[in-house]
Design a protein around this motif. Structure first.
Motif, PDB file in Angstrom:
ATOM      1  N   TYR A  86      15.962 -29.254   1.682  1.00 24.07           N
ATOM      2  CA  TYR A  86      14.916 -28.971   0.601  1.00 24.07           C
ATOM      3  C   TYR A  86      15.918 -28.254  -0.401  1.00 24.07           C
ATOM      4  CZ  TYR A  86      11.434 -29.046   4.625  1.00 24.07           C
ATOM      5  OH  TYR A  86      10.810 -29.539   5.730  1.00 24.07           O
ATOM      6  N   LEU A  87      15.516 -28.668  -1.522  1.00 16.94           N
ATOM      7  CA  LEU A  87      15.976 -28.021  -2.641  1.00 16.94           C
ATOM      8  C   LEU A  87      14.946 -27.385  -3.530  1.00 16.94           C
ATOM      9  CD1 LEU A  87      18.248 -27.327  -4.527  1.00 16.94           C
ATOM     10  CD2 LEU A  87      18.072 -29.622  -5.717  1.00 16.94           C
ATOM     11  N   VAL A  88      14.911 -26.039  -3.552  1.00 14.42           N
ATOM     12  CA  VAL A  88      13.796 -25.187  -3.981  1.00 14.42           C
ATOM     13  C   VAL A  88      14.266 -24.845  -5.401  1.00 14.42           C
ATOM     14  CG1 VAL A  88      12.361 -23.246  -3.570  1.00 14.42           C
ATOM     15  CG2 VAL A  88      13.071 -24.423  -1.566  1.00 14.42           C
ATOM     16  N   VAL A  89      13.290 -25.248  -6.350  1.00 12.36           N
ATOM     17  CA  VAL A  89      13.669 -24.869  -7.708  1.00 12.36           C
ATOM     18  C   VAL A  89      12.633 -23.722  -8.162  1.00 12.36           C
ATOM     19  CG1 VAL A  89      14.058 -25.948 -10.276  1.00 12.36           C
ATOM     20  CG2 VAL A  89      14.536 -27.220  -8.384  1.00 12.36           C
ATOM     21  N   VAL A  90      13.073 -22.725  -8.519  1.00 14.04           N
ATOM     22  CA  VAL A  90      12.445 -21.452  -8.955  1.00 14.04           C
ATOM     23  C   VAL A  90      12.516 -21.176 -10.608  1.00 14.04           C
ATOM     24  CG1 VAL A  90      12.098 -19.131  -8.495  1.00 14.04           C
ATOM     25  CG2 VAL A  90      12.920 -20.458  -6.809  1.00 14.04           C
ATOM     26  N   ASN A  91      11.565 -20.974 -11.244  1.00 15.41           N
ATOM     27  CA  ASN A  91      11.324 -20.594 -12.491  1.00 15.41           C
ATOM     28  C   ASN A  91      12.176 -19.221 -12.560  1.00 15.41           C
ATOM     29  OD1 ASN A  91      10.713 -19.583 -15.042  1.00 15.41           O
ATOM     30  ND2 ASN A  91       8.705 -20.537 -15.096  1.00 15.41           N
ATOM     31  N   ALA A  92      13.202 -19.117 -13.450  1.00 13.06           N
ATOM     32  CA  ALA A  92      14.291 -18.010 -13.651  1.00 13.06           C
ATOM     33  C   ALA A  92      13.510 -16.919 -13.816  1.00 13.06           C
ATOM     34  CB  ALA A  92      15.238 -18.262 -14.475  1.00 13.06           C
ATOM     35  N   ALA A 100       9.076 -17.800   1.868  1.00 14.05           N
ATOM     36  CA  ALA A 100       8.816 -19.214   1.921  1.00 14.05           C
ATOM     37  C   ALA A 100      10.054 -20.057   2.189  1.00 14.05           C
ATOM     38  CB  ALA A 100       7.945 -19.764   0.553  1.00 14.05           C
ATOM     39  N   SER A 101      11.179 -19.750   1.574  1.00 13.83           N
ATOM     40  CA  SER A 101      12.392 -20.542   1.965  1.00 13.83           C
ATOM     41  C   SER A 101      12.802 -20.518   3.224  1.00 13.83           C
ATOM     42  CB  SER A 101      13.478 -20.141   0.742  1.00 13.83           C
ATOM     43  OG  SER A 101      13.001 -20.377  -0.498  1.00 13.83           O
ATOM     44  N   ALA A 102      12.461 -19.172   3.744  1.00 12.31           N
ATOM     45  CA  ALA A 102      13.053 -18.793   5.368  1.00 12.31           C
ATOM     46  C   ALA A 102      12.097 -19.907   6.108  1.00 12.31           C
ATOM     47  CB  ALA A 102      12.846 -17.505   5.650  1.00 12.31           C
ATOM     48  N   VAL A 103      11.051 -20.116   5.623  1.00 15.13           N
ATOM     49  CA  VAL A 103      10.017 -21.083   6.718  1.00 15.13           C
ATOM     50  C   VAL A 103      10.807 -22.405   6.503  1.00 15.13           C
ATOM     51  CG1 VAL A 103       7.923 -22.052   6.879  1.00 15.13           C
ATOM     52  CG2 VAL A 103       7.913 -19.783   6.228  1.00 15.13           C
ATOM     53  N   LEU A 104      11.100 -22.835   5.181  1.00 20.62           N
ATOM     54  CA  LEU A 104      11.650 -24.274   4.983  1.00 20.62           C
ATOM     55  C   LEU A 104      12.958 -24.190   5.740  1.00 20.62           C
ATOM     56  CD1 LEU A 104      10.926 -24.707   1.441  1.00 20.62           C
ATOM     57  CD2 LEU A 104       9.678 -25.623   3.224  1.00 20.62           C
ATOM     58  N   ALA A 149      14.017 -23.116   8.393  1.00 24.17           N
ATOM     59  CA  ALA A 149      13.929 -23.094   9.668  1.00 24.17           C
ATOM     60  C   ALA A 149      13.698 -24.489  10.358  1.00 24.17           C
ATOM     61  CB  ALA A 149      12.922 -22.021  10.295  1.00 24.17           C
ATOM     62  N   ASP A 150      13.318 -25.179   9.066  1.00 25.14           N
ATOM     63  CA  ASP A 150      13.057 -26.662   9.456  1.00 25.14           C
ATOM     64  C   ASP A 150      14.196 -27.455   9.263  1.00 25.14           C
ATOM     65  OD1 ASP A 150      11.078 -29.126  10.203  1.00 25.14           O
ATOM     66  OD2 ASP A 150      11.326 -29.501   8.056  1.00 25.14           O
ATOM     67  N   ALA A 151      14.816 -27.293   8.040  1.00 27.79           N
ATOM     68  CA  ALA A 151      15.982 -28.182   7.519  1.00 27.79           C
ATOM     69  C   ALA A 151      16.734 -27.396   6.664  1.00 27.79           C
ATOM     70  CB  ALA A 151      15.402 -29.496   6.837  1.00 27.79           C
ATOM     71  N   PRO A 152      18.020 -27.875   6.401  1.00 29.16           N
ATOM     72  CA  PRO A 152      18.772 -27.128   5.350  1.00 29.16           C
ATOM     73  C   PRO A 152      18.210 -26.888   3.987  1.00 29.16           C
ATOM     74  CG  PRO A 152      20.071 -28.685   6.501  1.00 29.16           C
ATOM     75  CD  PRO A 152      18.815 -28.744   6.963  1.00 29.16           C
ATOM     76  N   THR A 153      18.231 -25.876   3.476  1.00 31.53           N
ATOM     77  CA  THR A 153      17.699 -25.373   2.209  1.00 31.53           C
ATOM     78  C   THR A 153      18.343 -24.634   1.302  1.00 31.53           C
ATOM     79  OG1 THR A 153      15.299 -25.165   3.395  1.00 31.53           O
ATOM     80  CG2 THR A 153      15.503 -24.276   1.307  1.00 31.53           C
ATOM     81  N   ASP A 154      18.592 -25.244  -0.147  1.00 26.87           N
ATOM     82  CA  ASP A 154      19.075 -24.433  -1.226  1.00 26.87           C
ATOM     83  C   ASP A 154      18.131 -23.938  -2.117  1.00 26.87           C
ATOM     84  OD1 ASP A 154      21.876 -24.860  -0.127  1.00 26.87           O
ATOM     85  OD2 ASP A 154      21.672 -26.841  -1.033  1.00 26.87           O
ATOM     86  N   VAL A 155      18.500 -22.688  -2.718  1.00 23.29           N
ATOM     87  CA  VAL A 155      17.496 -22.508  -3.760  1.00 23.29           C
ATOM     88  C   VAL A 155      18.101 -22.229  -4.897  1.00 23.29           C
ATOM     89  CG1 VAL A 155      15.880 -20.601  -4.214  1.00 23.29           C
ATOM     90  CG2 VAL A 155      16.164 -21.044  -1.982  1.00 23.29           C
ATOM     91  N   VAL A 156      17.679 -22.722  -6.185  1.00 22.49           N
ATOM     92  CA  VAL A 156      18.333 -22.645  -7.538  1.00 22.49           C
ATOM     93  C   VAL A 156      17.360 -22.226  -8.398  1.00 22.49           C
ATOM     94  CG1 VAL A 156      19.911 -24.525  -6.960  1.00 22.49           C
ATOM     95  CG2 VAL A 156      17.655 -24.908  -8.059  1.00 22.49           C
ATOM     96  N   ASP A 157      17.844 -21.386  -9.643  1.00 21.11           N
ATOM     97  CA  ASP A 157      17.080 -20.906 -10.716  1.00 21.11           C
ATOM     98  C   ASP A 157      16.844 -22.153 -11.696  1.00 21.11           C
ATOM     99  OD1 ASP A 157      16.537 -18.619  -9.652  1.00 21.11           O
ATOM    100  OD2 ASP A 157      17.547 -17.456 -10.912  1.00 21.11           O
ATOM    101  N   VAL A 217      11.506 -29.026  -4.051  1.00 18.13           N
ATOM    102  CA  VAL A 217      10.536 -28.168  -4.004  1.00 18.13           C
ATOM    103  C   VAL A 217      10.187 -27.220  -4.945  1.00 18.13           C
ATOM    104  CG1 VAL A 217       9.192 -26.065  -2.591  1.00 18.13           C
ATOM    105  CG2 VAL A 217      10.626 -28.103  -1.252  1.00 18.13           C
ATOM    106  N   VAL A 218       8.868 -27.390  -5.838  1.00 16.55           N
ATOM    107  CA  VAL A 218       8.892 -26.667  -7.051  1.00 16.55           C
ATOM    108  C   VAL A 218       7.968 -25.225  -6.610  1.00 16.55           C
ATOM    109  CG1 VAL A 218       7.547 -26.731  -9.255  1.00 16.55           C
ATOM    110  CG2 VAL A 218       8.616 -28.793  -8.169  1.00 16.55           C
ATOM    111  N   ALA A 219       8.799 -24.294  -6.993  1.00 14.58           N
ATOM    112  CA  ALA A 219       8.311 -22.975  -6.714  1.00 14.58           C
ATOM    113  C   ALA A 219       7.754 -22.248  -8.063  1.00 14.58           C
ATOM    114  CB  ALA A 219       9.355 -21.994  -6.377  1.00 14.58           C
ATOM    115  N   GLY A 220       6.548 -22.441  -8.690  1.00 16.61           N
ATOM    116  CA  GLY A 220       6.083 -22.221  -9.796  1.00 16.61           C
ATOM    117  C   GLY A 220       4.699 -22.758 -10.034  1.00 16.61           C
TER     118      GLY A 220
END
Length: 292
Positions: free
Chosen positions: A5-11, A24-28, A30-38, A58-61
């Motif tokens: 997952y690549l989670v994109v967060v509104n800065a 939420a990213s911790a849940v993801l 636990a399932d598969a490698p996850t990166d979070v970017v602003d 994954v859109v966080a917004g």
């Protein structure tokens, strides 16, 4: 199977939203490698899309963030993109229309346990897209007036903006064509084009609209007189507006709105006044991870 997952967060997200993204990213993760970017705007979203590989984006917004992401995916011609949504917006109308959880952690759990669902996208003749819905006229003016109230009132800003706009506006001369047929030519209070049912934080603009039926839903409201506007507002509030004589509802694959220059509210983003715009449905253009 999702490889990551690549989670994109509104800065601009606040601390409370940041905490929800972490959870939420911790849940993801636990399932598969996850990166979070602003993301601070279109360039950052474009960079995230370019680095996506075969991961789910994954859109966080809110609806605006989802709109920017799908516009970027469409314009970069990413084939068959897979998108998850962690609703963090004020309205979260597309999530409502899909029946997605409105809590970020519950949404992450739904992504992990869900399945890809193919959904439509509406494409403007200028290359922009509509993920959820757009509306020209009263609704756009209401959103414009609500924008200054949004920080203080949240989702309540839209009804207040609609009230202010409804009191002051008398309509526009507009021509509406659906699949080549003229369905309206004259004064109109607003024209809505829906891929999904909700706008403004839970108002059902077109209750029967479905984002996976290969069709767009067009609503033309001609309630331009003061009493008619108030009656329409009441009917919109209780969901009976499609039964009114001054409301036309049709379905099709292409709609053109032309006439007086009018602002369009596209997934919560306001355009400049437009003398003409055409929207065409792209059936099943992308996939969203939704609960089973």
């Amino acid at each position: 199977m999702v490889t990551g997952y690549l989670v994109v967060v509104n800065a601009a997200a606040g601390s409370a939203d940041r905490d929800r993204v972490v959870q939420a990213s911790a849940v993801l993760r636990a399932d598969a490698p996850t990166d979070v970017v602003d993301s601070r705007g279109p360039e950052d979203v474009a960079a995230a899309v370019a680095a996506l590989d075969d991961r789910a984006l994954v859109v966080a917004g809110g609806d605006g963030s989802l709109h920017l992401t799908l516009r970027t995916l469409w314009q970069q011609e990413v084939p068959d993109p897979l998108v998850g949504l962690l609703p963090l917006g004020t309205g979260n109308d597309f999530a409502r229309g899909l029946g997605l959880p409105l809590d970020a952690v519950a949404a992450a759990e739904a992504i992990v346990g869900g399945h890809p669902r193919r959904v439509d996208l509406l494409v403007g003749d200028d290359g922009d897209v509509v993920v959820n819905a757009c509306h020209a006229g009263l609704g756009a003016v209401a959103a414009e007036r609500a924008a200054d109230l949004k920080d203080d009132l949240g989702a309540l800003a839209y009804p207040l903006g609609a009230l202010l706009a409804g009191v002051r506006e008398a309509g526009w001369d507009l021509r509406v064509e659906v699949d080549g047929d003229v369905v309206h030519d004259g004064r109109a209070l607003m024209v809505g084009v829906a891929n999904a049912p909700y706008i403004g934080g839970g108002t059902e603009l077109v209750p029967p609209a479905r984002p996976d039926d290969g069709l767009l839903d067009v609503l033309v409201v001609t309630a331009v007189g003061p009493a008619a506007r108030l009656a329409f507002g009441a009917a919109l509030r209780d969901g009976s507006h499609l039964d009114r004589d001054d409301v036309t509802w049709v379905r099709g694959r292409r709609v053109t709105i032309s006439g007086d220059p009018v602002v369009h509210d596209v997934d919560g983003e306001l355009t400049a006044p437009l003398a003409s715009r055409t929207y065409t449905v792209a059936p099943g253009a992308w996939r969203v991870v939704a609960p089973a």
